[in-house]
Motif scaffolding. Structure first.
Motif, PDB file in Angstrom:
ATOM      1  N   GLY A 315       0.783  -1.232   0.000  1.00 37.71           N
ATOM      2  CA  GLY A 315       0.000   0.000   0.000  1.00 37.71           C
ATOM      3  C   GLY A 315       0.811   1.277   0.000  1.00 37.71           C
ATOM      4  O   GLY A 315       0.251   2.365   0.190  1.00 37.71           O
ATOM      5  N   ILE A 316       2.119   1.184  -0.222  1.00 34.54           N
ATOM      6  CA  ILE A 316       2.979   2.373  -0.229  1.00 34.54           C
ATOM      7  C   ILE A 316       3.527   2.562  -1.638  1.00 34.54           C
ATOM      8  O   ILE A 316       4.402   1.816  -2.087  1.00 34.54           O
ATOM      9  CB  ILE A 316       4.141   2.227   0.776  1.00 34.54           C
ATOM     10  CG1 ILE A 316       3.577   2.007   2.178  1.00 34.54           C
ATOM     11  CG2 ILE A 316       5.051   3.447   0.730  1.00 34.54           C
ATOM     12  CD1 ILE A 316       4.619   1.657   3.196  1.00 34.54           C
ATOM     13  N   GLY A 317       2.988   3.549  -2.326  1.00 31.76           N
ATOM     14  CA  GLY A 317       3.372   3.759  -3.711  1.00 31.76           C
ATOM     15  C   GLY A 317       4.514   4.750  -3.862  1.00 31.76           C
ATOM     16  O   GLY A 317       4.935   5.415  -2.907  1.00 31.76           O
ATOM     17  N   LYS A 318       5.019   4.849  -5.072  1.00 32.51           N
ATOM     18  CA  LYS A 318       6.048   5.836  -5.377  1.00 32.51           C
ATOM     19  C   LYS A 318       5.519   7.235  -5.045  1.00 32.51           C
ATOM     20  O   LYS A 318       4.367   7.569  -5.333  1.00 32.51           O
ATOM     21  CB  LYS A 318       6.430   5.775  -6.857  1.00 32.51           C
ATOM     22  CG  LYS A 318       7.013   4.450  -7.305  1.00 32.51           C
ATOM     23  CD  LYS A 318       7.395   4.523  -8.776  1.00 32.51           C
ATOM     24  CE  LYS A 318       7.902   3.182  -9.296  1.00 32.51           C
ATOM     25  NZ  LYS A 318       6.811   2.194  -9.459  1.00 32.51           N
ATOM     26  N   GLY A 319       6.350   8.058  -4.420  1.00 36.01           N
ATOM     27  CA  GLY A 319       5.947   9.413  -4.052  1.00 36.01           C
ATOM     28  C   GLY A 319       5.257   9.520  -2.709  1.00 36.01           C
ATOM     29  O   GLY A 319       4.912  10.626  -2.274  1.00 36.01           O
ATOM     30  N   PHE A 320       5.050   8.402  -2.004  1.00 36.41           N
ATOM     31  CA  PHE A 320       4.366   8.441  -0.707  1.00 36.41           C
ATOM     32  C   PHE A 320       5.154   9.286   0.292  1.00 36.41           C
ATOM     33  O   PHE A 320       6.373   9.211   0.385  1.00 36.41           O
ATOM     34  CB  PHE A 320       4.206   7.023  -0.154  1.00 36.41           C
ATOM     35  CG  PHE A 320       3.618   6.973   1.227  1.00 36.41           C
ATOM     36  CD1 PHE A 320       2.249   6.938   1.404  1.00 36.41           C
ATOM     37  CD2 PHE A 320       4.446   6.991   2.346  1.00 36.41           C
ATOM     38  CE1 PHE A 320       1.705   6.901   2.687  1.00 36.41           C
ATOM     39  CE2 PHE A 320       3.912   6.954   3.628  1.00 36.41           C
ATOM     40  CZ  PHE A 320       2.541   6.907   3.798  1.00 36.41           C
ATOM     41  N   GLN A 356       8.687  -0.606   6.973  1.00 35.36           N
ATOM     42  CA  GLN A 356       8.992  -1.920   7.546  1.00 35.36           C
ATOM     43  C   GLN A 356       7.746  -2.544   8.174  1.00 35.36           C
ATOM     44  O   GLN A 356       7.485  -3.740   7.987  1.00 35.36           O
ATOM     45  CB  GLN A 356      10.085  -1.792   8.601  1.00 35.36           C
ATOM     46  CG  GLN A 356      11.493  -1.617   8.057  1.00 35.36           C
ATOM     47  CD  GLN A 356      12.508  -1.507   9.174  1.00 35.36           C
ATOM     48  OE1 GLN A 356      12.298  -0.796  10.154  1.00 35.36           O
ATOM     49  NE2 GLN A 356      13.625  -2.205   9.038  1.00 35.36           N
ATOM     50  N   GLY A 357       6.997  -1.744   8.918  1.00 34.72           N
ATOM     51  CA  GLY A 357       5.799  -2.259   9.580  1.00 34.72           C
ATOM     52  C   GLY A 357       4.745  -2.720   8.603  1.00 34.72           C
ATOM     53  O   GLY A 357       4.108  -3.761   8.804  1.00 34.72           O
ATOM     54  N   ARG A 358       4.540  -1.963   7.525  1.00 29.40           N
ATOM     55  CA  ARG A 358       3.537  -2.334   6.533  1.00 29.40           C
ATOM     56  C   ARG A 358       3.899  -3.638   5.832  1.00 29.40           C
ATOM     57  O   ARG A 358       3.066  -4.523   5.664  1.00 29.40           O
ATOM     58  CB  ARG A 358       3.384  -1.214   5.500  1.00 29.40           C
ATOM     59  CG  ARG A 358       2.685   0.037   6.017  1.00 29.40           C
ATOM     60  CD  ARG A 358       1.239  -0.245   6.370  1.00 29.40           C
ATOM     61  NE  ARG A 358       0.533  -0.828   5.232  1.00 29.40           N
ATOM     62  CZ  ARG A 358      -0.577  -1.556   5.331  1.00 29.40           C
ATOM     63  NH1 ARG A 358      -1.084  -1.823   6.529  1.00 29.40           N
ATOM     64  NH2 ARG A 358      -1.174  -2.043   4.261  1.00 29.40           N
ATOM     65  N   ILE A 366      10.561  -8.766   7.494  1.00 28.49           N
ATOM     66  CA  ILE A 366      11.096  -7.482   7.949  1.00 28.49           C
ATOM     67  C   ILE A 366      12.205  -7.046   7.001  1.00 28.49           C
ATOM     68  O   ILE A 366      13.237  -7.717   6.884  1.00 28.49           O
ATOM     69  CB  ILE A 366      11.647  -7.575   9.386  1.00 28.49           C
ATOM     70  CG1 ILE A 366      10.548  -8.020  10.345  1.00 28.49           C
ATOM     71  CG2 ILE A 366      12.219  -6.224   9.826  1.00 28.49           C
ATOM     72  CD1 ILE A 366      11.038  -8.224  11.774  1.00 28.49           C
ATOM     73  N   LEU A 367      11.993  -5.949   6.304  1.00 31.06           N
ATOM     74  CA  LEU A 367      13.001  -5.439   5.381  1.00 31.06           C
ATOM     75  C   LEU A 367      14.200  -4.896   6.161  1.00 31.06           C
ATOM     76  O   LEU A 367      14.044  -4.230   7.185  1.00 31.06           O
ATOM     77  CB  LEU A 367      12.414  -4.331   4.507  1.00 31.06           C
ATOM     78  CG  LEU A 367      11.270  -4.734   3.566  1.00 31.06           C
ATOM     79  CD1 LEU A 367      10.834  -3.534   2.740  1.00 31.06           C
ATOM     80  CD2 LEU A 367      11.682  -5.885   2.661  1.00 31.06           C
TER      81      LEU A 367
END
Length: 378
Positions: A315-320, A356-358, A366-367
């Motif tokens: 759910g985290i896109g480019k530009g977030f 990381q949490g998402r 975990i990245l």
């Protein structure tokens, strides 16, 4: 001793964070670098070696120690180990991309796919840099380093550096210390003398990135030009006019997981085997051999998965970016966290922790950060 007025690390790192340290020295020669390191080690004070600053994430509080800037440069041709091979020794502070340009101009193959990677040659083996299927380990012969524990200068073969995917025994991974505390003084490479003409490009990953068929032929210069163009499209070539390049490159490593864990991820997630599958060699002493050979045991290789895909599909896109935050995900590349305008380290760390949490919540993984973190926690 080449001591200078400390410069804020925000001016010397590509992520543009960090205050001025307590002390700063410039080492422009191999001898100055050795002297500076031996001095700070003898004093027992905190120290940090700074090359191009492209793989550092520095916290907001001043570093209470000495930062040594490695400004050495130079390329030396050594005796060839075999026909068709050029052996080069490069000083640690030499610009990596300048070195790549040097090899391409002379028709030397082996590093052209790593064009445009910021930083210095001395930093390259520390994390075994790579791009599009090429890695430093493929051409590295040895490094000359100075060991903190003994103070000795040693020549260390590539095979003894523990080179793996973006790692070595010299790398300071987040949450741990290096297996060996040492500083590289020079690096030696073996490169193939292929000349200026066109040739087929080995490596499926590089051909795919450049849009080449297996039988297509191109020059090294063509490869370098198109790699630079490809990296620029992703904001991975430094440009003062483009905030997407105010980053540490890929902030998170592509995750390497077991084959069984990889099967729990969606089929659409890009995955690559880390090593070809190999059967373990079986040795039976002659005096124990009774004519029976047990079936070979087959071990699955680990799998590298795309962390960029995991980020975007959590759910985290480019530009977030968070409201009012000066840190954000690159508009071109989901793996790059960028400084959109005088962001402090905590703003970038806040964004990293959220990502990381998402990803952990969505995919159970975990990245791990790729840059070296100095005075900052995730």
């Amino acid at each position: 001793m080449p001591e200078i007025t400390p410069i804020p690390l925000a001016q010397l790192t590509t992520l543009r964070t960090g205050a001025a340290p307590a002390r700063m020295w410039d080492a422009e020669t191999r001898e100055e670098l050795i002297d500076a390191l031996q001095h700070v080690w003898a004093e027992g004070e905190p120290w940090l070696v700074l090359g191009g600053g492209s793989n550092l994430f520095v916290g907001d509080e001043p570093f209470e120690g000495t930062v040594i800037r490695v400004l050495t440069s130079g390329i030396e041709t050594l005796p060839a180990p075999a026909p068709g091979i050029r052996r080069l020794r490069v000083q640690a502070g030499h610009s990596w991309d300048d070195f790549v340009a040097y090899t391409v101009e002379r028709g030397l193959a082996g590093v052209a796919a790593m064009s445009g990677i910021p930083g210095t040659v001395g930093a390259a083996p520390v994390q075994n840099i790579g791009a599009y299927g090429q890695e430093v380990v493929q051409t590295l012969v040895e490094v000359e380093l100075i060991d903190e524990r003994t103070g000795e200068i040693q020549i260390v073969p590539a095979a003894e550096l523990g080179l793996g995917f973006r790692t070595s025994v010299l790398k300071h991974h987040y949450g741990s210390v290096p297996d060996r505390s040492a500083v590289i003084l020079s690096v030696t490479f073996d490169l193939a003398e292929v000349g200026p003409g066109e040739r087929r490009i080995r490596g499926e990953q590089l051909r795919a990135a450049l849009g080449l068929a297996e039988d297509d032929t191109v020059t090294l210069g063509w490869v370098r030009e198109h790699v630079l163009t490809t990296r620029a499209r992703k904001g991975m070539v430094l440009d003062d006019e483009d905030p997407d390049t105010f980053s540490a490159g890929s902030f998170f490593q592509n995750a390497v997981v077991s084959a069984s864990f990889a099967r729990t991820l969606p089929e659409e997630c890009p995955q690559w085997p880390v090593h070809p599958d190999k059967d373990e060699a079986l040795v039976i002493p002659l005096e124990q051999f009774d004519g029976y050979i047990p079936p070979a045991r087959h071990a699955e290789s680990d799998v590298k998965v795309s962390s960029a895909w995991l980020i975007e599909h959590s759910g985290i896109g480019k530009g977030f970016r968070f409201p009012r935050s000066r840190a954000g995900v690159s508009t071109k590349h989901a793996l790059a966290l960028t400084n959109r305008g005088e962001a402090n380290a905590e703003e970038i760390a806040e964004l990293a922790r959220f990502i990381q949490g998402r990803v952990q919540s969505e995919f159970g993984l975990i990245l791990q950060p790729e840059p070296v973190l100095v005075g900052v926690e995730l």
